[in-house]
Scaffold this active site. Structure first.
Site, PDB file in Angstrom:
ATOM      1  CG  ASP A 213      18.014  -9.770   9.538  1.00 13.53           C
ATOM      2  OD1 ASP A 213      18.694 -10.627   8.953  1.00 13.53           O
ATOM      3  OD2 ASP A 213      18.341  -9.273  10.627  1.00 13.53           O
TER       4      ASP A 213
ATOM      5  CB  CYS B 256      25.146 -20.070   9.914  1.00 15.89           C
ATOM      6  SG  CYS B 256      24.015 -18.881   9.434  1.00 15.89           S
TER       7      CYS B 256
ATOM      8  CB  ILE C 111      24.347  -8.167   4.305  1.00 14.24           C
ATOM      9  CG1 ILE C 111      23.874  -6.711   4.185  1.00 14.24           C
ATOM     10  CG2 ILE C 111      24.925  -8.430   5.708  1.00 14.24           C
ATOM     11  CD1 ILE C 111      24.915  -5.650   4.445  1.00 14.24           C
TER      12      ILE C 111
ATOM     13  CE  LYS D 243      16.603 -13.179  15.927  1.00 17.63           C
ATOM     14  NZ  LYS D 243      18.027 -13.323  15.606  1.00 17.63           N
ATOM     15  CG  ASN D 244      18.811  -9.654  15.681  1.00 13.49           C
ATOM     16  OD1 ASN D 244      18.792 -10.753  16.260  1.00 13.49           O
ATOM     17  ND2 ASN D 244      18.713  -9.523  14.367  1.00 13.49           N
TER      18      ASN D 244
ATOM     19  NE  ARG E  40      17.810 -19.259  15.779  1.00 12.72           N
ATOM     20  CZ  ARG E  40      18.467 -18.700  14.771  1.00 12.72           C
ATOM     21  NH1 ARG E  40      18.456 -19.233  13.584  1.00 12.72           N
ATOM     22  NH2 ARG E  40      19.155 -17.603  14.957  1.00 12.72           N
TER      23      ARG E  40
ATOM     24  NE  ARG F 289      25.801 -14.844  10.459  1.00 11.31           N
ATOM     25  CZ  ARG F 289      24.714 -14.752  11.216  1.00 11.31           C
ATOM     26  NH1 ARG F 289      23.860 -15.738  11.267  1.00 11.31           N
ATOM     27  NH2 ARG F 289      24.492 -13.667  11.928  1.00 11.31           N
TER      28      ARG F 289
ATOM     29  NE  ARG G 254      27.436 -16.217  13.016  1.00 11.59           N
ATOM     30  CZ  ARG G 254      28.734 -16.413  12.902  1.00 11.59           C
ATOM     31  NH1 ARG G 254      29.203 -17.612  12.682  1.00 11.59           N
ATOM     32  NH2 ARG G 254      29.569 -15.396  12.990  1.00 11.59           N
TER      33      ARG G 254
HETATM   34  N1  EPU Z   1      31.425 -10.034   8.815  1.00 14.86           N
HETATM   35  C1  EPU Z   1      32.762 -10.179   8.604  1.00 14.86           C
HETATM   36  N2  EPU Z   1      33.576 -10.368   9.691  1.00 14.86           N
HETATM   37  C2  EPU Z   1      33.104 -10.371  10.966  1.00 14.86           C
HETATM   38  C3  EPU Z   1      31.721 -10.208  11.168  1.00 14.86           C
HETATM   39  C4  EPU Z   1      30.902 -10.035  10.066  1.00 14.86           C
HETATM   40  O1  EPU Z   1      33.225 -10.180   7.470  1.00 14.86           O
HETATM   41  O2  EPU Z   1      33.892 -10.525  11.889  1.00 14.86           O
HETATM   42  C5  EPU Z   1      30.530  -9.859   7.664  1.00 14.86           C
HETATM   43  C6  EPU Z   1      29.417 -10.891   7.602  1.00 14.86           C
HETATM   44  O3  EPU Z   1      29.848 -12.099   6.999  1.00 14.86           O
HETATM   45  C7  EPU Z   1      28.377 -10.169   6.798  1.00 14.86           C
HETATM   46  C8  EPU Z   1      28.542  -8.731   7.256  1.00 14.86           C
HETATM   47  O4  EPU Z   1      29.851  -8.641   7.823  1.00 14.86           O
HETATM   48  O5  EPU Z   1      28.680 -10.248   5.434  1.00 14.86           O
HETATM   49  C9  EPU Z   1      27.545  -8.260   8.273  1.00 14.86           C
HETATM   50  O6  EPU Z   1      27.417  -9.196   9.316  1.00 14.86           O
HETATM   51  P1  EPU Z   1      27.179  -8.760  10.812  1.00 14.86           P
HETATM   52  O7  EPU Z   1      28.407  -9.046  11.604  1.00 14.86           O
HETATM   53  O8  EPU Z   1      26.662  -7.353  10.845  1.00 14.86           O
HETATM   54  O9  EPU Z   1      26.072  -9.776  11.273  1.00 14.86           O
HETATM   55  P2  EPU Z   1      25.845 -10.249  12.743  1.00 14.86           P
HETATM   56  O10 EPU Z   1      26.169  -9.140  13.661  1.00 14.86           O
HETATM   57  O11 EPU Z   1      26.510 -11.565  12.981  1.00 14.86           O
HETATM   58  C10 EPU Z   1      23.383  -9.406  12.950  1.00 14.86           C
HETATM   59  C11 EPU Z   1      22.035 -10.026  13.149  1.00 14.86           C
HETATM   60  C12 EPU Z   1      21.634 -10.790  11.889  1.00 14.86           C
HETATM   61  C13 EPU Z   1      21.611  -9.802  10.727  1.00 14.86           C
HETATM   62  C14 EPU Z   1      22.983  -9.138  10.591  1.00 14.86           C
HETATM   63  C15 EPU Z   1      23.044  -8.086   9.513  1.00 14.86           C
HETATM   64  C16 EPU Z   1      22.045 -10.464  15.521  1.00 14.86           C
HETATM   65  C17 EPU Z   1      21.952 -11.441  16.619  1.00 14.86           C
HETATM   66  N3  EPU Z   1      22.082 -10.939  14.281  1.00 14.86           N
HETATM   67  O12 EPU Z   1      24.274 -10.500  12.738  1.00 14.86           O
HETATM   68  O13 EPU Z   1      20.306 -11.251  12.131  1.00 14.86           O
HETATM   69  O14 EPU Z   1      21.290 -10.473   9.543  1.00 14.86           O
HETATM   70  O15 EPU Z   1      23.350  -8.521  11.844  1.00 14.86           O
HETATM   71  O16 EPU Z   1      22.143  -7.074   9.773  1.00 14.86           O
HETATM   72  O17 EPU Z   1      22.028  -9.272  15.762  1.00 14.86           O
HETATM   73  C18 EPU Z   1      18.473 -12.676  11.932  1.00 14.86           C
HETATM   74  O18 EPU Z   1      17.950 -12.060  12.885  1.00 14.86           O
HETATM   75  O19 EPU Z   1      17.831 -13.494  11.228  1.00 14.86           O
HETATM   76  C19 EPU Z   1      19.882 -12.439  11.615  1.00 14.86           C
HETATM   77  C20 EPU Z   1      20.604 -13.286  10.891  1.00 14.86           C
END
Ligand code: EPU
Length: 421
Positions: free
Chosen positions: A308, A116, A330, A22-23, A400, A121, A92
């Site tokens: 995850d 969320c 995280i 998915k991701n 999802r 986030r 998101r």
């Molecule tokens: N963060 C910031 N600022 C930003 C973006 C992120 O501070 O602008 C912080 C977040 O709050 C968090 C950390 O950085 O503490 C990491 O978040 P990240 O941005 O890496 O998460 P994401 O890219 O929004 C993806 C996956 C998530 C997974 C995270 C961490 C997708 C679609 N989602 O989210 O997947 O938990 O990386 O590995 O790729 C899931 O599949 O259930 C899921 C939540």
């Protein structure tokens, strides 16, 4: 709303085939916007989040056809650059269209994704990356408005309070491939899903080096072309079945899995006393002993232990021998599953971002409520282990992220059924 009814106490045994990630698939589908040519993406899982992304592409004006696991996005240009609240608010990852739109069309209007259930986030790193490349960005009436003539390459440090960000790396990268000149992203996410996106972008004609490392170097090009690409297998789905097999005491072969993407999980399962055998075509997991050992886990960015799979490991350690300590680095608030696991007889205490799990001999079935995708998977694992019947409500979260979950679990001998609730 649908419910999942699970009769516990069954060992999972047999073979299960893992779906596409998915991701990885979500940003890859967004990257299609970087070209006007046709793109064909295969190994696309049948999931609600994927359907949402396809709807977004459709709403932007691209023609999308789906046949089984293959998605074909026809040649053509977008007809508008707005990703509306109604779609973005349900997922998101929709934010991943921001980088491609601003890079290719010089304009984008994407709904602010908001908070969320797993905690705040923020998107500051996404905006930092795009601003560094020269985009003018403002937030107005709940939308991110981005504008630029042409993006310009730059050295960007993309680390935040919690380290690198997967989707901020994806967004900045997808913008940089069409920027003028050279971009260097420091502290880029190294997750396999980012590597998969990079491989797709390279196939489209992007010039990127440093794949799999925290330093990505990108030489911007004027145009990208269409490509055919197959998405990597889902390491979180793989990990979930590995943990379920270990927790129920069975023996499961997960076909198509790439064990090298689950090294941190395998390390912890081995420490717990699980037998894990890596094969080229997948991974086999068998419970090695009657009661598994307690393990301590800290979630980190890749290649550390993935957030995850934190909730699923909490279900496993709930019935292990001794005290396990799980620290979330995280998403410090991603513990909503604890109260539901405790309802089933687990003994878990939360101290800040650390859960202390005192292993109990057994769990008992109970009505529980799913709250987010991975917490829901944790409840399914707990329900499989528990004595008696568990009714899990709000299972739309599972749809999802887990393709054909009941069918796959039933194929392994679980007694699971979905009912209209
Ligand atoms: N963060 C910031 N600022 C930003 C973006 C992120 O501070 O602008 C912080 C977040 O709050 C968090 C950390 O950085 O503490 C990491 O978040 P990240 O941005 O890496 O998460 P994401 O890219 O929004 C993806 C996956 C998530 C997974 C995270 C961490 C997708 C679609 N989602 O989210 O997947 O938990 O990386 O590995 O790729 C899931 O599949 O259930 C899921 C939540």
């Amino acid at each position: 709303m649908d419910k999942l009814v699970v009769e516990g106490g069954c060992k999972l045994n047999g073979n299960v085939c893992v779906s596409g990630a998915k991701n990885a698939c979500l940003p890859i589908l967004a990257a299609v916007l970087l070209t006007d040519d046709e793109c064909v993406i295969s190994n696309v899982p049948d999931l609600k989040d994927v359907t949402t992304m396809l709807k977004i592409l459709g709403a932007l004006g691209r023609r999308v056809e789906r046949e089984g696991a293959v998605v074909r996005v026809s040649a053509g240009s977008v007809t508008n650059v707005t990703a509306a609240y109604e779609l973005v608010s349900t997922m998101r990852a929709s934010i991943a269209v921001l980088g491609p739109l601003v890079a290719k069309y010089g304009r984008a209007k994407v709904s602010f994704p908001g908070g969320c259930v797993i905690g705040p986030r923020p998107i500051d790193l996404h905006l930092k990356g795009l601003r560094a490349l020269g985009a003018e960005i403002k937030v107005q009436e709940g939308y991110i408005l981005a504008e630029v003539k042409r993006l310009k390459g730059k050295r960007i440090y993309l680390g935040g309070h919690f380290g690198s960000s997967v989707l901020a790396t994806a967004n900045t990268l997808m913008a940089a491939v069409l920027a003028e000149g050279k971009t260097i992203i420091e502290n880029a996410a190294c997750e396999p899903e980012i590597s998969d996106l990079i491989n797709f972008l390279i196939l489209m004609g992007a010039e990127i080096s440093g794949n799999g490392t925290p330093t990505l170097k990108i030489n911007g090009v004027l145009k990208l072309k269409g490509a055919e690409y197959s998405v990597i297998p889902d390491r979180v789905e793989t990990g979930t079945y590995m943990i379920a097999a270990a927790a129920t005491g069975g023996c499961v072969f997960i076909e198509n899995a790439k064990p090298e993407h689950n090294a941190a999980l395998i390390d912890k399962l081995l420490e717990a006393g699980v037998v894990v055998k890596e094969h080229s075509g997948g991974v086999e997991v068998c419970r090695g002993k009657d009661r598994l050992n307690a393990v301590d886990i800290t979630t980190l960015t890749y290649p550390g232990f993935p957030t995850d799979l934190q909730a699923q490991m909490m279900s496993l350690t709930s019935v292990s021998n001794g005290i396990s300590v799980i620290t979330e680095k995280i998403y410090p608030e991603r513990f909503i599953h604890i109260s539901e696991l405790n309802r089933m007889g687990a003994n878990i205490l939360l101290e800040g971002a650390t859960a202390i799990i005192k292993g109990v001999r057994s769990l008992s079935g109970a009505p529980v409520m799913a709250s987010d995708l991975r917490a829901s998977a944790a409840l399914v694992i707990a329900a499989l282990v528990a004595e008696g019947k568990t009714e899990i409500s709000r299972i739309y979260h599972l749809d999802r992220g887990y393709e054909h979950l009941e069918e796959k679990l039933s194929g392994l001998g679980a007694r699971v059924k979905r009912i209209d609730g």
